[in-house]
Motif scaffolding. Structure first.
Motif, mmCIF file in Angstrom:
data_model
loop_
_atom_site.group_PDB
_atom_site.id
_atom_site.type_symbol
_atom_site.label_atom_id
_atom_site.label_comp_id
_atom_site.label_asym_id
_atom_site.label_seq_id
_atom_site.Cartn_x
_atom_site.Cartn_y
_atom_site.Cartn_z
ATOM 1 N N LEU A 531 66.636 27.094 28.450
ATOM 2 C CA LEU A 531 66.790 26.391 29.771
ATOM 3 C C LEU A 531 65.500 27.102 30.401
ATOM 4 O O LEU A 531 65.420 28.063 30.533
ATOM 5 C CB LEU A 531 67.961 26.857 30.146
ATOM 6 C CG LEU A 531 69.342 26.390 29.494
ATOM 7 C CD1 LEU A 531 70.548 27.360 29.874
ATOM 8 C CD2 LEU A 531 69.588 24.991 29.266
ATOM 9 N N ALA A 532 64.896 26.000 31.140
ATOM 10 C CA ALA A 532 63.898 26.334 32.110
ATOM 11 C C ALA A 532 64.306 26.990 33.263
ATOM 12 O O ALA A 532 65.415 26.689 33.884
ATOM 13 C CB ALA A 532 62.855 25.156 32.318
ATOM 14 N N ARG A 533 63.624 28.160 33.573
ATOM 15 C CA ARG A 533 63.911 28.773 35.168
ATOM 16 C C ARG A 533 62.741 28.957 35.639
ATOM 17 O O ARG A 533 61.683 29.128 35.290
ATOM 18 C CB ARG A 533 64.577 30.192 34.602
ATOM 19 C CG ARG A 533 65.881 29.984 34.013
ATOM 20 C CD ARG A 533 66.748 29.395 34.985
ATOM 21 N NE ARG A 533 68.305 29.335 34.469
ATOM 22 C CZ ARG A 533 68.867 28.621 33.760
ATOM 23 N NH1 ARG A 533 68.319 27.340 33.590
ATOM 24 N NH2 ARG A 533 70.092 28.580 33.271
ATOM 25 N N TRP A 534 62.739 28.788 37.018
ATOM 26 C CA TRP A 534 61.758 29.079 38.166
ATOM 27 C C TRP A 534 61.780 30.182 39.023
ATOM 28 O O TRP A 534 62.765 30.374 39.515
ATOM 29 C CB TRP A 534 61.422 27.817 38.763
ATOM 30 C CG TRP A 534 60.213 27.670 39.767
ATOM 31 C CD1 TRP A 534 59.151 28.531 39.721
ATOM 32 C CD2 TRP A 534 59.950 26.621 40.717
ATOM 33 N NE1 TRP A 534 58.190 28.328 40.693
ATOM 34 C CE2 TRP A 534 58.624 27.140 41.119
ATOM 35 C CE3 TRP A 534 60.383 25.638 41.068
ATOM 36 C CZ2 TRP A 534 57.976 26.394 42.210
ATOM 37 C CZ3 TRP A 534 59.819 25.005 41.960
ATOM 38 C CH2 TRP A 534 58.443 25.352 42.538
ATOM 39 N N GLN A 535 60.959 31.237 38.690
ATOM 40 C CA GLN A 535 60.848 32.666 39.587
ATOM 41 C C GLN A 535 59.935 32.165 40.573
ATOM 42 O O GLN A 535 58.634 32.563 40.404
ATOM 43 C CB GLN A 535 60.536 33.724 38.614
ATOM 44 C CG GLN A 535 60.595 34.903 39.461
ATOM 45 C CD GLN A 535 62.034 35.345 39.953
ATOM 46 O OE1 GLN A 535 62.818 35.037 39.236
ATOM 47 N NE2 GLN A 535 62.121 35.774 41.282
ATOM 48 N N HIS A 536 60.300 31.599 41.725
ATOM 49 C CA HIS A 536 59.336 31.376 42.909
ATOM 50 C C HIS A 536 58.939 32.739 43.429
ATOM 51 O O HIS A 536 59.644 33.560 43.819
ATOM 52 C CB HIS A 536 59.942 30.446 43.934
ATOM 53 C CG HIS A 536 59.099 29.820 44.945
ATOM 54 N ND1 HIS A 536 58.830 30.592 45.915
ATOM 55 C CD2 HIS A 536 58.551 28.568 44.787
ATOM 56 C CE1 HIS A 536 57.753 29.630 46.504
ATOM 57 N NE2 HIS A 536 57.797 28.584 45.897
ATOM 58 N N PRO A 537 57.570 32.849 43.875
ATOM 59 C CA PRO A 537 57.129 34.246 44.580
ATOM 60 C C PRO A 537 57.899 34.521 45.668
ATOM 61 O O PRO A 537 57.799 35.621 46.106
ATOM 62 C CB PRO A 537 55.629 33.829 44.501
ATOM 63 C CG PRO A 537 55.631 32.391 44.710
ATOM 64 C CD PRO A 537 56.511 31.848 43.700
ATOM 65 N N THR A 538 58.257 33.551 46.570
ATOM 66 C CA THR A 538 58.884 33.833 47.944
ATOM 67 C C THR A 538 60.326 33.445 47.880
ATOM 68 O O THR A 538 61.014 34.057 48.708
ATOM 69 C CB THR A 538 58.145 33.371 48.960
ATOM 70 O OG1 THR A 538 58.141 31.827 48.793
ATOM 71 C CG2 THR A 538 56.608 33.484 49.102
ATOM 72 N N ARG A 539 60.767 32.347 47.169
ATOM 73 C CA ARG A 539 62.128 31.931 47.325
ATOM 74 C C ARG A 539 62.936 32.551 46.156
ATOM 75 O O ARG A 539 64.336 32.455 46.156
ATOM 76 C CB ARG A 539 62.209 30.370 47.348
ATOM 77 C CG ARG A 539 61.478 29.784 48.325
ATOM 78 C CD ARG A 539 61.405 27.970 48.247
ATOM 79 N NE ARG A 539 62.743 27.599 48.154
ATOM 80 C CZ ARG A 539 63.152 26.454 47.820
ATOM 81 N NH1 ARG A 539 62.128 25.568 47.551
ATOM 82 N NH2 ARG A 539 64.457 26.187 47.578
ATOM 83 N N GLY A 540 62.365 33.295 45.260
ATOM 84 C CA GLY A 540 62.975 33.716 44.297
ATOM 85 C C GLY A 540 63.481 32.875 43.197
ATOM 86 O O GLY A 540 63.006 31.755 42.928
#
Length: 762
Positions: A531-540
């Motif tokens: 499953l793909a996950r996105w760790q955004h630098p400001t939004r988490g």
């Protein structure tokens, strides 16, 4: 036909009945001489009263434009004055029934005023002339036509009365002259009216009332007093019948259609004048004189024919030019593929509606049309667009104007103030539930609805509808959404999120989490779903429910899916190398419909397997039913993958309409029971409809899988009771938060290490 349309027929029947009664009386009077001759004065005032009542009914109940109201008010005055004049005549006649009295001066004045009112009504009918040049030209043509028609009517109708051996009263001659002038003027006027507020047939009928004067003249000349009786009892009442018929025709007149003006009339009038000219050649003229006159008449006729032929040719050329201009105008304002109005016409109509009042717009955008275009070709896509246009025409009906804005984007301008945008949108979406075009394609659409008051800037209304349309796409597509205040911000955030996806891919902000697939009885891990996950630098951490739709709409799902595939294969090969070939049997990344339509997808899978060294039979591609049902190109890709040894899993099984039949055509190895059939399976009391339905589906899926030699996985197991119930139904593999949550690769490695230690001999 409604009661309003039937109402004028009563007046037609009444006036015709009076005329028929007068005719019957005249026949009896002629045969038996019954009653005084002055009875003949009664039918006309009675019939005129009936015609006046018809006009009054029309003015009270029918929707008329101001010019039409003015015309019919004058006709009401005309019928009233004529009826009053002949009532005075009838009263004079019944005072002395032994004779037929000459028309009293008051009666003649009233009737004459009635004729003048009718003539003035004709004069004031608008011709729709715009330019001064056209106005002068039509005045010239109408003068020629009037004089030509008037000459013929004068020669054969009025002149014999004026020159009769027994002189007729001045009143009679004047009234005959007015009636014939009305006939000539009516014929001339009607011939030059292309369309307008007064029905052309109604005008013809009014003009024809004057022709009764010609019949009256003939009877006066050849019948004497007996002819006068026939005129009064039979002929003249027909004018009222024609008037009542004209009223009925006007009542049924629904649109100011445009006909072709009778520009031929001046030529006919010139030719007609030659007839009385020949008739009045004196007998004492020599043969040579007669030949000169005949030659002059012939030359006049030939010139008239020549001019008429030239006119016809010019008319044909003008018609061709007009048709060419209309085609150019149509092409400039309509879409060449679908025939729908285009963006330019849409904006013009929308601006006009916003000037008048509230306006409602629907924006209709096809879901995943680019995928169809790319996979099946532009010809197939064009046929689909044509079919979509036909659906919009049919479902919009008379409620609105469907247009094509460009590409796969359509719009509907709601033109019926009583129609609801939501109703139209639902009709359109319902029509898309079946296959479209000759290629039998399934297509869905997202619809945004927006309404704005008068004076709203056009682009603002379109922006609101666009925002609502994108909100519909975010809700899962195949939906309609009405715009409301505050909706723009989430949509803007979604668009901004789509813009950040490319940066995130390049910056390496995406990771893969793995959710174990567990043998329910033993708790052993047999596989994982990637499953793909996105760790955004400001939004988490951003939820997949938020960024996957943005990736789909921007097309970035293809490179994102390619990265997840390669990362899964790399990590799977590393785990097999570390924990042995028996550690895990299934590694399952999810695959979207857009990826399946990518012509390089099979090559991407081969490359990922080759680069990582992962055996093809360990890779499980998880596909939804909607992704599989996407045409022959997708089917070919799936069979190629199957031939490579890659296993295919049908995700969310049991929720689609074609799940069972799909298994016959789809090379599936694994089916995953949808979470909706697992939720609450442990809570439903035995024997309840809910319990029976859930368990029937779950039992049918596992039995079907066993019969076809397929593995089954139950999704969404959230507690031990659900797991126990699924074991009872025959399930051996499961997935869900109760068994294990999705986790990063490092945690998964620790879990696999723990499992290895537990099964290793001490």
């Amino acid at each position: 036909m409604t009661a309003d349309h039937r109402a004028p027929l009563r007046h037609v029947v009444a006036t015709f009945g009076v005329t028929a009664a007068g005719t019957l009386w005249y026949v009896l009077w002629t045969v038996t001489g019954i009653g005084p001759a002055t009875v003949s004065y009664l039918p006309l005032p009675l019939a005129a009263a009936g015609a006046a009542a018809a006009v009054l009914d029309l003015l009270r109940r029918a929707p008329l434009t101001p010019p039409a109201v003015r015309f019919w008010r004058l006709m009401l005055v005309a019928f009233g004055l004529v009826g009053a004049g002949y009532t005075v005549l009838a009263v004079a006649g019944f005072r002395d029934t032994s004779i037929l009295p000459p028309m009293p001066l008051p009666a003649a004045a009233l009737a004459g005023a009635g004729f003048l009112a009718a003539m003035w009504a004709m004069v004031r009918v608008p011709l729709g002339i715009a330019s001064p040049g056209e106005r002068w030209r039509q005045w010239l043509d109408r003068a020629i036509a009037f004089l030509g028609c008037g000459t013929v009517l004068f020669h054969f109708g009025l002149a014999p009365v004026m020159t009769a051996a027994t002189p007729w009263s001045t009143q009679t001659v004047v009234l005959l002259g007015l009636s014939l002038a009305l006939a000539a003027g009516g014929i001339t006027k009607v011939a030059y009216i292309r369309g307008g507020p007064i029905d052309r047939s109604a005008l013809r009928l009014i003009g024809s009332t004057g022709l009764t004067g010609a019949v009256v003249a003939l009877l006066l000349i050849h019948g004497g007093d007996a002819g006068s009786v026939a005129d009064q009892a039979v002929v003249m009442p027909f004018a009222a019948v024609l008037g009542a018929l004209a009223v009925r025709r006007q009542w049924q007149h629904t649109a100011a259609g445009r006909g072709r003006a009778g520009a031929w009339l001046p030529y006919l009038a010139v030719a007609a004048v030659d007839v009385p000219l020949i008739a009045v050649i004196p007998d004492e003229l020599t043969t040579a004189d007669r030949l000169v006159i005949a030659a002059s008449v012939l030359v006049t006729g030939l010139v008239t024919v020549r001019q008429f032929v030239a006119f016809r040719e010019n008319a044909r050329l003008l018609a061709d030019k007009r048709a060419s201009q209309e085609r150019l105008e149509h092409d400039a304002t309509h879409d060449g593929l679908t025939g729908l109005p285009n963006r330019a016409l849409f904006r013009r109509r929308l601006a006009a509606q916003l000037d008048r009042g509230d306006a409602t717009v629907l924006l209709v955008d096809l879901d995943d049309f680019k995928t169809i275009n790319d996979s099946l070709g532009h010809d197939v896509g064009d046929h689909l667009l044509i079919a979509v246009a036909a659906v919009l025409r049919r479902e919009t009906g008379t409620d609105g104007l469907p247009v094509r804005l460009g590409g796969d984007e359509f719009a509907v301008l709601v033109t019926d103030p009583t129609a609801l945008g939501e109703t139209i949108a639902q009709r359109v979406l319902d029509a898309f539930t079946g296959p479209l075009s000759e290629h039998r394609l399934l297509v869905h659409a997202s619809v945004g609805i927006a309404t704005a008051p008068a004076g709203t800037p056009l682009d603002r209304l379109l922006r609101d509808a666009d925002v609502a349309m994108y909100a519909a796409k975010q809700r899962g597509k195949a939906n309609w959404v009405r715009y409301h205040d505050g909706m723009a911000q989430p949509v803007a955030s979604h668009a901004q999120l789509g813009g950040e996806l490319r940066r995130a891919l390049d910056a390496g902000e995406f990771t893969v989490h793995y959710q174990p697939i567990i043998a329910i009885r033993t708790g052993r891990i047999v596989g994982v779903e990637a499953l793909a996950r996105w760790q955004h630098p400001t939004r988490g951490m951003i939820s997949p429910a938020e960024f996957i739709p943005a990736a789909e709409s921007t097309g970035l799902i293809v490179p994102l899916g390619r990265w997840v595939l390669r990362e899964t294969c790399r990590q799977a090969a590393a785990w097999l190398a570390e924990f042995g070939p028996d550690a895990l049997q299934k590694f399952g990344p999810n695959v979207s419909a857009r990826q399946l339509h990518d012509p390089d997808f099979v090559s991407d899978v081969q490359s990922a397997l080759a680069d990582s060294g992962l055996p093809a039979n360990r890779l499980v591609l998880e596909l939804t039913e909607s992704a599989v049902l996407r045409g022959p190109q997708v089917s070919r890709a799936l069979f190629r993958l199957h031939a490579l040894g890659v296993r295919l899993a049908l995700d969310d099984f049991g929720t689609g309409e074609s799940s069972l039949s799909l298994l016959r055509a789809f090379p599936a190895a694994i089916i995953k029971l949808d979470k909706s059939f697992v939720d609450g399976i442990e809570l439903d009391p035995p024997g309840s409809p809910e319990a029976d339905a859930r368990q029937a589906v779950a039992r049918a899926v596992v039995q079907l899988a066993l019969a076809l030699g397929l593995d089954t996985v139950a999704e969404g197991i959230e507690n031990a009771a659900q797991a126990d119930r699924l074991i009872e139904l025959g399930y051996s593999l499961g997935q869900g938060y109760h068994l294990a949550r999705p986790m990063p690769a490092t945690e998964m490695t620790q879990l696999l290490s723990t499992q290895r230690d537990l099964v290793s001999p001490s």
